[in-house]
Scaffold this motif. Structure first.
Motif, PDB file in Angstrom:
ATOM      1  N   ASP A   1       3.736  -0.758   3.397  1.00 36.53           N
ATOM      2  CA  ASP A   1       3.253  -2.136   3.322  1.00 36.53           C
ATOM      3  C   ASP A   1       1.887  -2.313   3.978  1.00 36.53           C
ATOM      4  O   ASP A   1       1.031  -3.027   3.453  1.00 36.53           O
ATOM      5  CB  ASP A   1       4.264  -3.073   3.986  1.00 36.53           C
ATOM      6  CG  ASP A   1       5.614  -3.051   3.283  1.00 36.53           C
ATOM      7  OD1 ASP A   1       5.642  -3.336   2.078  1.00 36.53           O
ATOM      8  OD2 ASP A   1       6.621  -2.739   3.931  1.00 36.53           O
TER       9      ASP A   1
ATOM     10  N   ILE B   1       2.744  -6.468  -3.250  1.00 37.04           N
ATOM     11  CA  ILE B   1       1.567  -6.979  -2.545  1.00 37.04           C
ATOM     12  C   ILE B   1       0.367  -7.163  -3.465  1.00 37.04           C
ATOM     13  O   ILE B   1      -0.429  -8.082  -3.294  1.00 37.04           O
ATOM     14  CB  ILE B   1       1.229  -6.035  -1.373  1.00 37.04           C
ATOM     15  CG1 ILE B   1       2.373  -6.082  -0.349  1.00 37.04           C
ATOM     16  CG2 ILE B   1      -0.100  -6.388  -0.716  1.00 37.04           C
ATOM     17  CD1 ILE B   1       2.361  -4.969   0.654  1.00 37.04           C
TER      18      ILE B   1
ATOM     19  N   LEU C   1      -4.849 -10.525   8.865  1.00 33.47           N
ATOM     20  CA  LEU C   1      -3.567  -9.835   8.997  1.00 33.47           C
ATOM     21  C   LEU C   1      -2.961 -10.120  10.369  1.00 33.47           C
ATOM     22  O   LEU C   1      -3.680 -10.259  11.359  1.00 33.47           O
ATOM     23  CB  LEU C   1      -3.752  -8.330   8.841  1.00 33.47           C
ATOM     24  CG  LEU C   1      -3.878  -7.757   7.430  1.00 33.47           C
ATOM     25  CD1 LEU C   1      -4.049  -6.243   7.506  1.00 33.47           C
ATOM     26  CD2 LEU C   1      -2.661  -8.099   6.592  1.00 33.47           C
TER      27      LEU C   1
ATOM     28  N   GLN D   1      -7.181  -5.341  -1.920  1.00 35.97           N
ATOM     29  CA  GLN D   1      -7.696  -6.703  -1.947  1.00 35.97           C
ATOM     30  C   GLN D   1      -7.580  -7.310  -3.349  1.00 35.97           C
ATOM     31  O   GLN D   1      -7.436  -6.591  -4.347  1.00 35.97           O
ATOM     32  CB  GLN D   1      -9.154  -6.721  -1.483  1.00 35.97           C
ATOM     33  CG  GLN D   1      -9.368  -6.122  -0.092  1.00 35.97           C
ATOM     34  CD  GLN D   1      -8.548  -6.814   0.981  1.00 35.97           C
ATOM     35  OE1 GLN D   1      -8.452  -8.044   0.997  1.00 35.97           O
ATOM     36  NE2 GLN D   1      -7.950  -6.042   1.862  1.00 35.97           N
TER      37      GLN D   1
ATOM     38  N   MET E   1      -1.503  -3.993   2.188  1.00 37.75           N
ATOM     39  CA  MET E   1      -1.879  -5.254   2.818  1.00 37.75           C
ATOM     40  C   MET E   1      -3.299  -5.191   3.378  1.00 37.75           C
ATOM     41  O   MET E   1      -4.006  -6.189   3.427  1.00 37.75           O
ATOM     42  CB  MET E   1      -0.897  -5.599   3.937  1.00 37.75           C
ATOM     43  CG  MET E   1       0.479  -6.002   3.439  1.00 37.75           C
ATOM     44  SD  MET E   1       1.677  -6.253   4.772  1.00 37.75           S
ATOM     45  CE  MET E   1       1.049  -7.794   5.462  1.00 37.75           C
ATOM     46  N   THR E   2      -3.718  -3.986   3.763  1.00 33.84           N
ATOM     47  CA  THR E   2      -5.051  -3.806   4.345  1.00 33.84           C
ATOM     48  C   THR E   2      -6.110  -3.561   3.288  1.00 33.84           C
ATOM     49  O   THR E   2      -7.190  -4.156   3.336  1.00 33.84           O
ATOM     50  CB  THR E   2      -5.030  -2.627   5.342  1.00 33.84           C
ATOM     51  OG1 THR E   2      -4.041  -2.869   6.346  1.00 33.84           O
ATOM     52  CG2 THR E   2      -6.398  -2.455   5.998  1.00 33.84           C
TER      53      THR E   2
END
Length: 362
Positions: free
Chosen positions: A82, A114, A221, A90, A86-87
């Motif tokens: 995850d 995601i 985040l 984009q 998530m990082t």
């Protein structure tokens, strides 16, 4: 000394006896501190020295420089499924996942929750018997990153080449073969691995990340999901799994003393060859799951002619102090996990047992 078996479990896995004994000797009083590592403050100079030592020794063994950071995180490799999208995934971007087994599939499915992801290759129809070749990979030149799983614990396959991504960042789950052989770690932009197979006990995840990627971490985040904050704080943003990191430091020193990755690569190749020889010379009594050009040196998967023989094999092997050999339900049969700390003696004993078992039951 208490009884020690040959532990072929896929993880948590066997650890070197010398490392366990060193930890035992320091358990109550760590190098004159008057306390255990489990008791000391993670803000103390003594513990900071352990973290710095682990990071520096890892870099030395892997042949990477100061353009990388080595972080010690929690949440297992599964949390990285995850954290990575998530990082780096984009809005407006897609990521390529090469699906070569169960954990690669889990990473792919988590990323799909995601953002936009694509399976650059998926050999599930072949029950993940092999690793795809470079020309089978359908890679997007504009992808945010390419994700692979270098060794597939359940199916017993391993990448024996590094895929070319034409400048797209390469991300790898190396949980089950990290630091097991010589390779160019500089070709990877982010590597992650649960420690419980080749690096130490469960509870610590090692993340190797190129410094340039730290600049891409969104400030939106949650703090506990930010690689940059952990890097800025030398993995001490919050209270870390201190004893696990200490054990990793001991494991890295053990690996260094054993001759580093060149020596360990030869050791692992020779160990695995003993068991594969027993499979290949059994006239079909033992059948390997993985295609020969994709065979893992860490997890050796094979079947016997019947489930009844499978059960007998496991029972009789345990009587010979050979434990943890039952295969995963996805493949069945047997799985011998022979990570760095598994001795050649253990692999030889298993190979000899296989030969004798075949003579009695073949």
């Amino acid at each position: 000394m208490a009884k020690r078996v040959f532990n072929f479990n896929p993880g948590p896995s066997t650890l070197p006896l010398s490392v366990l004994q060193e930890a035992q000797n320091e358990l109550i009083d760590y190098r004159g501190c008057g306390m255990s590592v489990m008791e000391m403050s993670h803000r103390s100079k003594d513990f900071e020295a352990i973290v710095h030592s682990a990071e520096n020794t890892f870099k030395e063994l892997a042949g990477i420089g100061d353009d990388y950071r080595v972080l010690f995180l929690q949440g297992g490799a599964s949390l990285q499924f995850d954290m990575i999208p998530m990082t780096f995934l984009q809005e407006g971007k897609s990521a390529d996942y090469v699906v070569t087994g169960s954990f690669a599939e889990k990473a792919y499915k988590e990323a799909k929750k995601i953002g936009t992801v694509k399976a650059a290759a998926n050999l599930a129809e072949e029950n993940h018997r092999r690793i795809p070749q470079q020309d089978e990979l359908e890679l997007d030149p504009s992808a945010a990153y390419v994700h692979i799983t270098t060794n597939n614990t359940i199916f017993g396959t391993q990448w024996h080449y590094t895929p070319q991504t034409n400048g797209v960042p390469l991300v790898a789950d190396m949980s089950s073969d990290i630091l097991s052989r010589p390779m160019d770690y500089n070709q990877y932009d982010l590597i992650y691995a649960g420690a419980q197979k080749n690096l130490g006990p469960s509870g610590v995840t090692v993340v190797v990340i190129r410094q340039e990627l730290l600049k891409q971490v969104p400030e939106t985040l949650p703090s506990m999901l930010r690689y940059d904050l952990f890097a800025k704080n030398d993995s001490l943003y919050n209270t870390p799994p201190a004893f696990g990191i200490y054990m990793i430091d001991l494991m890295l020193e053990w690996l260094k003393d054993a001759g580093g990755l060149e020596a360990m690569g030869r050791h692992n190749m020779e160990k695995a060859a003993l068991i594969y020889h027993a499979i290949d010379n059994s006239n079909g009594f033992y059948s390997g799951h993985a295609a020969k050009d994709s065979r893992s040196q860490m997890n050796i998967t094979f079947r016997l002619p019947s489930e009844e023989l499978d059960k007998a094999f496991i029972q009789e092997a345990a009587a010979q102090n050979l434990t943890g050999l039952k295969g995963h339900r996805s493949v069945g049969g047997m799985r011998a996990s022979v990570y760095n700390a598994m001795s050649r003696e253990g692999c030889q004993k298993l190979a000899d047992f296989m030969t004798e078992f075949q003579k009695k039951n073949g």
